[in-house]
Design a protein around this motif. Structure first.
Motif, short mmCIF file in Angstrom:
data_model
loop_
_atom_site.label_atom_id
_atom_site.label_comp_id
_atom_site.label_asym_id
_atom_site.label_seq_id
_atom_site.Cartn_x
_atom_site.Cartn_y
_atom_site.Cartn_z
N ALA A 190 0.72 -1.12 -0.46
CA ALA A 190 0.21 0.18 -0.46
C ALA A 190 0.64 1.37 -0.09
CB ALA A 190 -1.05 0.01 1.43
N TYR A 191 0.14 2.36 -0.37
CA TYR A 191 0.91 3.57 -0.45
C TYR A 191 0.03 4.48 0.50
CZ TYR A 191 -0.34 4.46 -5.03
OH TYR A 191 -0.97 4.82 -6.09
N TYR A 192 0.64 5.49 1.11
CA TYR A 192 -0.46 6.54 1.42
C TYR A 192 -0.53 7.89 1.31
CZ TYR A 192 2.48 6.84 5.28
OH TYR A 192 2.94 7.23 5.97
N ALA A 193 -0.84 9.03 1.30
CA ALA A 193 -0.31 10.53 1.58
C ALA A 193 -0.64 10.99 2.75
CB ALA A 193 -0.74 11.14 0.23
N THR A 194 -0.35 12.80 2.96
CA THR A 194 -1.31 13.52 3.87
C THR A 194 -1.50 14.25 3.52
OG1 THR A 194 0.63 13.22 4.72
CG2 THR A 194 0.39 11.62 5.84
N THR A 195 -2.78 15.19 4.29
CA THR A 195 -2.65 16.24 3.99
C THR A 195 -3.69 16.62 5.35
OG1 THR A 195 -3.75 17.82 2.95
CG2 THR A 195 -5.07 15.65 3.06
N VAL A 196 -3.18 18.09 5.98
CA VAL A 196 -2.96 18.48 7.11
C VAL A 196 -4.80 19.07 6.83
CG1 VAL A 196 -3.12 19.65 9.08
CG2 VAL A 196 -1.20 19.25 8.53
N VAL A 197 -6.09 18.80 7.69
CA VAL A 197 -7.42 18.93 7.44
C VAL A 197 -7.97 20.46 8.94
CG1 VAL A 197 -9.72 18.66 7.81
CG2 VAL A 197 -8.11 17.19 6.82
N PRO A 198 -7.56 21.22 8.82
CA PRO A 198 -7.67 22.19 10.10
C PRO A 198 -9.22 22.30 10.63
CG PRO A 198 -7.30 23.94 7.54
CD PRO A 198 -7.27 22.06 7.47
N ARG A 199 -9.35 22.06 11.50
CA ARG A 199 -9.79 22.21 12.85
C ARG A 199 -9.90 23.92 13.52
NH1 ARG A 199 -10.94 16.18 13.62
NH2 ARG A 199 -10.89 15.58 12.10
N THR A 200 -9.03 23.96 13.48
CA THR A 200 -9.52 25.71 14.20
C THR A 200 -8.46 26.71 13.41
OG1 THR A 200 -7.60 25.19 15.90
CG2 THR A 200 -10.30 24.50 16.73
N ALA A 201 -8.53 27.68 14.18
CA ALA A 201 -7.15 28.56 13.23
C ALA A 201 -5.74 27.98 13.28
CB ALA A 201 -7.61 29.85 13.69
N GLY A 202 -5.82 27.34 14.95
CA GLY A 202 -4.07 27.10 14.72
C GLY A 202 -4.38 25.50 15.21
N ARG A 203 -5.09 24.48 15.29
CA ARG A 203 -4.78 23.30 15.08
C ARG A 203 -5.56 22.47 13.77
NH1 ARG A 203 -2.90 22.05 19.79
NH2 ARG A 203 -3.92 19.62 20.29
N GLY A 204 -4.60 21.65 13.41
CA GLY A 204 -5.34 20.28 12.78
C GLY A 204 -5.06 18.99 12.45
N VAL A 205 -5.67 18.50 11.91
CA VAL A 205 -5.24 17.12 11.90
C VAL A 205 -4.60 16.59 10.60
CG1 VAL A 205 -6.41 14.10 12.34
CG2 VAL A 205 -7.35 15.93 13.17
N SER A 206 -3.44 16.07 10.98
CA SER A 206 -2.78 15.27 9.77
C SER A 206 -3.68 13.70 9.08
CB SER A 206 -1.56 14.92 9.94
OG SER A 206 -0.82 14.34 8.87
N THR A 207 -4.31 13.83 8.31
CA THR A 207 -5.33 13.03 7.66
C THR A 207 -4.11 12.30 6.12
OG1 THR A 207 -6.91 14.62 8.42
CG2 THR A 207 -6.98 12.16 6.43
N ARG A 208 -5.02 10.79 6.65
CA ARG A 208 -4.06 10.47 5.48
C ARG A 208 -4.77 9.54 3.64
NH1 ARG A 208 0.23 5.97 8.13
NH2 ARG A 208 1.41 7.53 9.28
N THR A 209 -4.78 9.36 3.04
CA THR A 209 -5.46 8.86 2.08
C THR A 209 -4.42 7.33 1.51
OG1 THR A 209 -6.53 11.13 1.04
CG2 THR A 209 -6.03 8.64 -0.99
N TYR A 210 -5.21 6.51 1.15
CA TYR A 210 -4.64 5.02 0.93
C TYR A 210 -4.96 4.85 -0.64
CZ TYR A 210 -2.66 4.39 5.69
OH TYR A 210 -1.85 4.25 7.54
N TRP A 211 -4.02 4.08 -0.93
CA TRP A 211 -3.90 3.60 -1.96
C TRP A 211 -3.75 2.17 -1.50
CZ3 TRP A 211 -2.83 8.41 -2.36
CH2 TRP A 211 -3.73 9.25 -2.82
N LEU A 212 -4.62 1.37 -1.44
CA LEU A 212 -4.54 -0.66 -1.04
C LEU A 212 -4.45 -0.98 -2.73
CD1 LEU A 212 -7.02 -1.18 1.80
CD2 LEU A 212 -4.73 -0.33 1.35
N LEU A 213 -3.32 -2.67 -2.08
CA LEU A 213 -3.00 -2.85 -3.45
C LEU A 213 -4.15 -4.08 -3.65
CD1 LEU A 213 -1.22 -4.83 -5.28
CD2 LEU A 213 -0.42 -6.41 -3.85
N ASP A 214 -4.62 -4.58 -4.17
CA ASP A 214 -5.62 -5.50 -4.55
C ASP A 214 -4.72 -7.22 -5.43
OD1 ASP A 214 -7.82 -7.27 -6.07
OD2 ASP A 214 -9.06 -5.93 -6.45
#
Length: 405
Positions: A102-126
Motif C-alpha cells: 500500500a502507500y499513502y499521502a497526507t494532508t492537514v485538515v484544519p479544525r481551528t485557526a491554530g490546530r488541525g489533523v494530519s489525514t491519510r489517503t491510502y492506495w491499497l494493493l488488490d
C-alpha cells in the motif's frame, strides 16, 4: 538472487506489462539526514515503524468462523515488478520477498485557526488485479504478510475497534473491539499477532507554525500514548498493557506525538522509537521495560528496513561518503559500519543482500526520489517506481507500506 538476475527479471516484467506513463515527492529523510550529521536526537514523527518481513504464513479471514492461515500464492516469490514510469504507482511494485502492499499521502485538515489533523489517503494493493485502489475510509492500514489481509482503523482517531480487511474484496470480515482506544497497528512477522498502540487523544494532531509560512507541526512535548495491546488475530483476544505517557515509568523522557509500537525481530517483545538516547524502548508482553535483545541494540527506529530477514545485517543511517546518497549496512552485534550501499533511505529487505530504498536520480536533487532496488556490495541501482513530487503536505508526497509476499 544477485542484481544481474534481478535486472533480467525486471526487464522481462517490463516487456510483459508495459504501462502508460505517470507523474512523480518530498522527503522527511532529508531532515533526518541533517540531524544525524549533527548527532542530534531525532524529533521527526508521523511515519509508522515498518515491520521486518519474512516469507511465512499469513491470515486470510473468512466471513465467519476461524481464521484460515495459508501460504501466499498471489505472486511468484522472487520476481521483480518494476514500473519506473509510474509515480504514484498504479501497478504492483515488488522485489524478492517484499512488495509495496500500500502507500499513502497526507494532508492537514484544519479544525481551528491554530490546530488541525494530519489525514491519510491510502492506495491499497488488490491481490487479484495487482493494482492499487484509492480509499479515504481508513486513518491507518497495516498489511499482513501474504498481502491478503490488512488491519485498519477508521477515521477520527483514536479508535475503539480494529477492522480486519480482506484486500481481495475490500470488506471488513471482523471487528475487534478495544477498551482503550488505539491509533497505530503493526503485524508480527508471521501475521498471527497484532500490536496496537493505545492513545487517549489523536496522535496526528497538528499545530500551526508561528513563522507565518502557514505550515503545520506536531505539538511539541505532547504525548497521549498510554500503552499497547498484543492481539491474537485468529481469536481477537488481547490484553492492554500500560506504559505511561512518556518513555515509561521513571524514564524522565518525552515521546513524539505519534510513537507507535512494533514487534521485535523474533516477536517476543514490543519496541518503539524514542526521540532521545538510546533511541528505542523495548517492553515485554506484560508492559515492563527490558533491555534490547541481542542484535537489536544498534537498531535505529526511523531506518525502516531494520534487521535483515536472517538477522545477519542491520540497515543503518545515511552515509553519503562513497556516493552522494548512500546508507550504511551495520554489524547488528557491534553496530560497526560494515559496508556502504546505494540508497538514500533503506526501506525494506528484498532478500538477505538486497533492499528497496528511496534514492535520487541523475539530476542529483536530494528532494526528488524514487523507489529503487539496491544490492549490498554493488553500485547498480534498479529503478522500481517513478519520482515522487517535491512539494510538502500534498497528495504527491506518497509514503510506502511494505509487506512480505
Amino acid at each position: 538472487m544477485n542484481v544481474d538476475e534481478l535486472v533480467r527479471a525486471c526487464l522481462r516484467e517490463q516487456a510483459e506489462e508495459q504501462q502508460p506513463a505517470g507523474t512523480g515527492f518530498a522527503d522527511r529523510v532529508l531532515a533526518l539526514r541533517r540531524r544525524r550529521r549533527t548527532r542530534r536526537w531525532v524529533s521527526a514523527a508521523a511515519a509508522a515503524v515498518a515491520v521486518a518481513v519474512v516469507a511465512l504464513l499469513a491470515p486470510r479471514l473468512a466471513d465467519a468462523g476461524p481464521t484460515d492461515v495459508r501460504p501466499a500464492d498471489v505472486m511468484e516469490p522472487h520476481r521483480v515488478a518494476a514500473h519506473p514510469d509510474q509515480a504514484p504507482p498504479r501497478d504492483l511494485i515488488a522485489a524478492g520477498r517484499t512488495a509495496l502492499a500500500a502507500y499513502y499521502a497526507t494532508t492537514v485538515v484544519p479544525r481551528t485557526a491554530g490546530r488541525g489533523v494530519s489525514t491519510r489517503t491510502y492506495w491499497l494493493l488488490d491481490p487479484a488485479t495487482k493494482t492499487y485502489a484509492k480509499t479515504t475510509r481508513w486513518s491507518w492500514v497495516a498489511v499482513a504478510p501474504g498481502l491478503r489481509t490488512a488491519a485498519v482503523l477508521e477515521q477520527n482517531l483514536p479508535a475503539g475497534r480494529i477492522g480486519l480487511l480482506d484486500l481481495a474484496d475490500g470488506e471488513v470480515k471482523r471487528w475487534i473491539p478495544v477498551d482503550h482506544t488505539v491509533g497505530g497497528l503493526a503485524f508480527s512477522r508471521d501475521g498471527r499477532e497484532l500490536v496496537a498502540t493505545a492513545y487517549d487523544a489523536n496522535p496526528d494532531l497538528r499545530v500551526r507554525r508561528e513563522d507565518g509560512t502557514g505550515g503545520w507541526d506536531p505539538p511539541t512535548g505532547e504525548s497521549h500514548r498510554t500503552g499497547f495491546y498484543v492481539i491474537d488475530v485468529a481469536s481477537g483476544a488481547g490484553a492492554w498493557r500500560e506504559t505511561g505517557r512518556g518513555g515509561g515509568e521513571g524514564s524522565g523522557v518525552f515521546l513524539n506525538s505519534r510513537q507507535d509500537f512494533a514487534f521485535s525481530h523474533d516477536g517476543s517483545l514490543v519496541v518503539s522509537g524514542l526521540p532521545a538516547e538510546p533511541g528505542y524502548q523495548f517492553f515485554d508482553r506484560r508492559g515492563r521495560r527490558v533491555a534490547a535483545p541481542a542484535g537489536e541494540e544498534h537498531w535505529t527506529w526511523y531506518v525502516e528496513a531494520g534487521l535483515s530477514p536472517d538477522g545477519s545485517s542491520l540497515a543503518g543511517g545515511f552515509a553519503g561518503e562513497k556516493h552522494r546518497t548512500s546508507s550504511w549496512i551495520l554489524d547488528p552485534r557491534t553496530g560497526r559500519e560494515r559496508v556502504e550501499t546505494r540508497g538514500q533511505q533503506l526501506l525494506s529487505w528484498a532478500d538477505e543482500s538486497s533492499l528497496v530504498a528511496w534514492d535520487i536520480g541523475p539530476d542529483g536533487d536530494e528532494y526528488h526520489q524514487r523507489l529503487v532496488l539496491v544490492t549490498v556490495g554493488s553500485d547498480e541501482v534498479v529503478p522500481l517506481s517513478g519520482f515522487r513530487a517535491t512539494q510538502d503536505d500534498t497528495l504527491g508526497r506518497w509514503e510506502p507500506v511494505f509487506a512480505d509476499r
